[in-house]
Design an enzyme around this catalytic site. Structure first.
Site, short mmCIF file in Angstrom:
data_model
loop_
_atom_site.label_atom_id
_atom_site.label_comp_id
_atom_site.label_asym_id
_atom_site.label_seq_id
_atom_site.Cartn_x
_atom_site.Cartn_y
_atom_site.Cartn_z
CG ASP A 37 -89.32 1.25 -12.93
OD1 ASP A 37 -88.08 1.21 -13.12
OD2 ASP A 37 -89.87 2.15 -12.26
N GLY A 38 -87.75 -1.45 -12.20
CA GLY A 38 -87.26 -2.08 -10.96
C GLY A 38 -86.02 -2.94 -11.17
CG ASN A 39 -84.88 -4.13 -15.09
OD1 ASN A 39 -85.85 -4.76 -14.69
ND2 ASN A 39 -84.66 -3.84 -16.36
NE ARG A 61 -79.08 1.58 -12.49
CZ ARG A 61 -80.27 1.78 -11.94
NH1 ARG A 61 -80.41 1.72 -10.62
NH2 ARG A 61 -81.31 2.07 -12.69
CB THR A 98 -87.31 10.34 -24.95
OG1 THR A 98 -88.47 10.58 -24.14
CG2 THR A 98 -87.74 9.84 -26.32
CD GLU A 99 -88.40 11.54 -20.96
OE1 GLU A 99 -88.86 10.39 -21.06
OE2 GLU A 99 -88.68 12.45 -21.76
CG ASN A 100 -84.74 5.36 -19.41
OD1 ASN A 100 -85.53 4.53 -19.86
ND2 ASN A 100 -84.88 5.83 -18.17
NE ARG A 117 -82.31 5.08 -16.16
CZ ARG A 117 -82.95 4.07 -15.62
NH1 ARG A 117 -82.35 2.91 -15.52
NH2 ARG A 117 -84.18 4.20 -15.18
NE ARG A 127 -91.79 7.99 -11.46
CZ ARG A 127 -91.27 7.88 -10.23
NH1 ARG A 127 -91.94 8.36 -9.20
NH2 ARG A 127 -90.11 7.29 -10.03
CG LEU A 128 -98.99 6.94 -17.38
CD1 LEU A 128 -99.83 7.84 -18.28
CD2 LEU A 128 -98.86 5.56 -18.03
C1 IPE Z 1 -89.66 4.10 -17.02
O1 IPE Z 1 -88.86 3.79 -15.93
C2 IPE Z 1 -88.95 3.74 -18.28
C3 IPE Z 1 -88.75 2.32 -18.49
C4 IPE Z 1 -89.17 1.35 -17.75
C5 IPE Z 1 -88.02 1.99 -19.68
P1 IPE Z 1 -87.90 4.87 -15.25
O2 IPE Z 1 -87.23 4.15 -14.15
O3 IPE Z 1 -87.08 5.52 -16.27
O4 IPE Z 1 -88.95 5.93 -14.70
P2 IPE Z 1 -88.82 6.97 -13.51
O5 IPE Z 1 -87.52 7.70 -13.71
O6 IPE Z 1 -88.83 6.19 -12.24
O7 IPE Z 1 -90.02 7.83 -13.63
C1 IPE Z 2 -86.19 -0.25 -15.69
O1 IPE Z 2 -85.46 -0.48 -14.54
C2 IPE Z 2 -85.38 -0.38 -16.94
C3 IPE Z 2 -85.10 0.88 -17.60
C4 IPE Z 2 -85.55 2.05 -17.25
C5 IPE Z 2 -84.23 0.83 -18.75
P1 IPE Z 2 -84.67 0.67 -13.82
O2 IPE Z 2 -83.29 0.70 -14.34
O3 IPE Z 2 -85.41 1.96 -13.91
O4 IPE Z 2 -84.67 0.14 -12.34
P2 IPE Z 2 -84.84 0.98 -11.01
O5 IPE Z 2 -86.11 1.79 -11.15
O6 IPE Z 2 -83.65 1.86 -10.89
O7 IPE Z 2 -84.93 -0.03 -9.93
MG MG Z 3 -86.80 2.83 -12.76
#
Ligand code: IPE
Ligand code: IPE
Ligand code: MG
Length: 250
Positions: free
Chosen positions: A30-32, A43, A76-78, A81, A204-205
């Site tokens: 996470d954090g990309n 992004r 599954t929630e992504n 976006r 969180r998970l």
């Molecule tokens: C969790 O990250 C899913 C992945 C890293 C692929 P999210 O960025 O989707 O999680 P939330 O929305 O902060 O809980």
């Molecule tokens: C995690 O990075 C990658 C995926 C969920 C696909 P994010 O895209 O959630 O990066 P932040 O949380 O917005 O920084």
């Molecule tokens: Mg994220």
């Protein structure tokens, strides 16, 4: 395998106990997005940088002697976006699946994809099958990429499979066991994760390995995934090795 690591002064590897390594590490990559935003980049540039880090960390984990690495790539929630981001993520995944050498190089890495095929294009599904086939005889480390993965979705699917068996009379409800549920999860060929790493400052998970993480140790950090290094991995594992896992006992 540790010969791959440079035992210089910045490296904490000497503190690592190779006899007490987690067999299975999960990483919520996470954090990309925030990494890209900090640099004024789109992004998708963050996702690309994150994928590069995955290549390196998989190799590092293999060299350390980690047997299973499960990384959360797309939940599954992504799908919620914006469509351009989902498209960019699918394109990136597709590129890596296509050119598996890019991901594993000449390393002894078996790649498996865990998650639902629902909503994935035929093209991506074919590529998933191809990478699994091409790497199936590799054995040093198994890289499980959680793609279109959701822990709740996985448990629902396991319940559906077990319900079918009850329906056809091959088992009764009383026969349902924890092992039976585990055997019907995507992860049925690996041990539960000993250790779950989540960078990016979220605690969180997010629907990752819900059933399997019942007794996992957790490690959180503010580092954004594209900044995550081998040294961070080693530090995290050293931290894990200081934990006292009791599993409800004393
Ligand atoms: C969790 O990250 C899913 C992945 C890293 C692929 P999210 O960025 O989707 O999680 P939330 O929305 O902060 O809980
Ligand atoms: C995690 O990075 C990658 C995926 C969920 C696909 P994010 O895209 O959630 O990066 P932040 O949380 O917005 O920084
Ligand atoms: Mg994220």
């Amino acid at each position: 395998m540790l010969k791959f690591f440079n035992r210089n002064k910045q490296n904490t590897i000497d503190e690592l106990d190779i006899n007490n390594l987690p067999k299975h590490i999960g990483i919520i990559m996470d954090g990309n997005g925030r990494w890209a935003k900090k640099r004024g980049l789109p992004r998708s540039a963050g996702h690309r940088a994150g994928a590069k880090v995955l290549e390196q960390i998989t190799r590092d984990a293999g060299h350390l002697g980690i047997r299973f690495l499960t990384v959360y790539a797309f939940s599954t929630e992504n799908w919620k976006r914006p469509s351009d981001e989902v498209e960019a993520l699918m394109k990136l995944l597709s590129e890596y699946l296509d050119d598996y050498k890019r991901l594993i190089g000449d390393e002894d890495i078996r790649v498996k994809i865990i998650g639902s095929y629902d909503g994935l294009s035929e093209e991506i599904i074919a590529k998933i099958k191809n990478i699994e086939e091409q790497t199936k005889n590799n054995s040093a480390i198994t890289l499980n990429i959680a793609l279109n993965y959701g822990g709740r979705d996985e448990i629902v699917k396991a319940c559906q499979k077990i319900s079918e068996k009850i329906k056809d009379g091959s088992i009764t409800p009383e026969n349902v066991t924890e092992d039976m549920i585990s055997e019907n999860l995507y992860t049925n060929y690996m041990p539960d994760p000993d250790f779950i790493i989540r960078p990016s400052g979220e605690y969180r998970l997010s629907n990752f390995l819900l059933w399997q993480s019942a007794y996992s140790e957790f490690w959180y950090s503010n580092i954004l995934w594209p900044d995550f290094t081998r040294d961070d991995l080693i530090k995290a594992i050293i931290d894990y090795q200081k934990r006292n896992r009791r599993y409800g006992g004393v």
